[in-house]
Motif scaffolding. Sequence first.
Motif, PDB file in Angstrom:
ATOM      1  N   CYS A  10       0.853  -1.192   0.000  1.00 16.01           N
ATOM      2  CA  CYS A  10       0.000   0.000   0.000  1.00 16.01           C
ATOM      3  C   CYS A  10       0.887   1.240   0.000  1.00 16.01           C
ATOM      4  O   CYS A  10       1.936   1.245   0.626  1.00 16.01           O
ATOM      5  CB  CYS A  10      -0.857   0.054   1.254  1.00 16.01           C
ATOM      6  N   TRP A  46      -0.508   4.432   4.277  1.00 12.96           N
ATOM      7  CA  TRP A  46      -1.303   3.216   4.414  1.00 12.96           C
ATOM      8  C   TRP A  46      -0.378   2.045   4.685  1.00 12.96           C
ATOM      9  O   TRP A  46       0.816   2.099   4.370  1.00 12.96           O
ATOM     10  CB  TRP A  46      -2.107   2.961   3.136  1.00 12.96           C
ATOM     11  N   MET A  49      -6.019  -3.746   4.713  1.00 17.35           N
ATOM     12  CA  MET A  49      -5.389  -2.453   4.478  1.00 17.35           C
ATOM     13  C   MET A  49      -5.830  -1.493   5.577  1.00 17.35           C
ATOM     14  O   MET A  49      -7.012  -1.436   5.904  1.00 17.35           O
ATOM     15  CB  MET A  49      -5.777  -1.914   3.107  1.00 17.35           C
ATOM     16  N   HIS A  50      -4.852  -0.757   6.119  1.00 13.67           N
ATOM     17  CA  HIS A  50      -5.111   0.186   7.209  1.00 13.67           C
ATOM     18  C   HIS A  50      -4.725   1.594   6.762  1.00 13.67           C
ATOM     19  O   HIS A  50      -3.608   1.812   6.289  1.00 13.67           O
ATOM     20  CB  HIS A  50      -4.272  -0.170   8.441  1.00 13.67           C
ATOM     21  N   GLY A  51      -5.640   2.533   6.919  1.00 19.02           N
ATOM     22  CA  GLY A  51      -5.384   3.920   6.567  1.00 19.02           C
ATOM     23  C   GLY A  51      -4.871   4.716   7.750  1.00 19.02           C
ATOM     24  O   GLY A  51      -4.976   4.285   8.906  1.00 19.02           O
TER      25      GLY A  51
END
Length: 154
Positions: free
Chosen positions: A36, A40, A59-61
């Motif tokens: 990412c 991210w 996926m981590h924002g």
Amino acid sequence: MTDDTYQLTLTRVFDAPRDKVWRCWTEPKLLEQWFCPKPWRVSDVVLDLKPGGAFSTVMHGPNGERFPTSGVFLEFVPNERLVTTDAFRPGWQPSGRAFMTSEVTFEDMGDGRTRYVAYARHWSEDAKKEHEQMGFHEGWGKAADQLGDLAKSI
């Protein structure tokens, strides 16, 4: 000949040997480092490297966003090609909403360089446009640059 009507494509040439670029795609701890565009990040990587095997990530924002993704491998040719889709979940269970099939190819160009091509193939023009609006070119481009940097460093 392939119909690329609903296809988005990204190409890079990395100053890293093909086997290292491949490792960055097929080893979960390496994939977590580039998959990412920063800030991210990816966690919970599952790579069951065989046709029908699971391909999933979370996926981590930067603001607490969390997007789990799940699909399967359709094709796996060591050091040459990976094809995945979100049309199915493991066990060939339909996903409910197929968004795309992705293919990545790895070509040894000699002199320790690799030509990397990523294709995102969609079922409709609307899905392709949605992916472009989500930032395909910028996001996949930044991730590919991170992939090239990581492959060069390992």
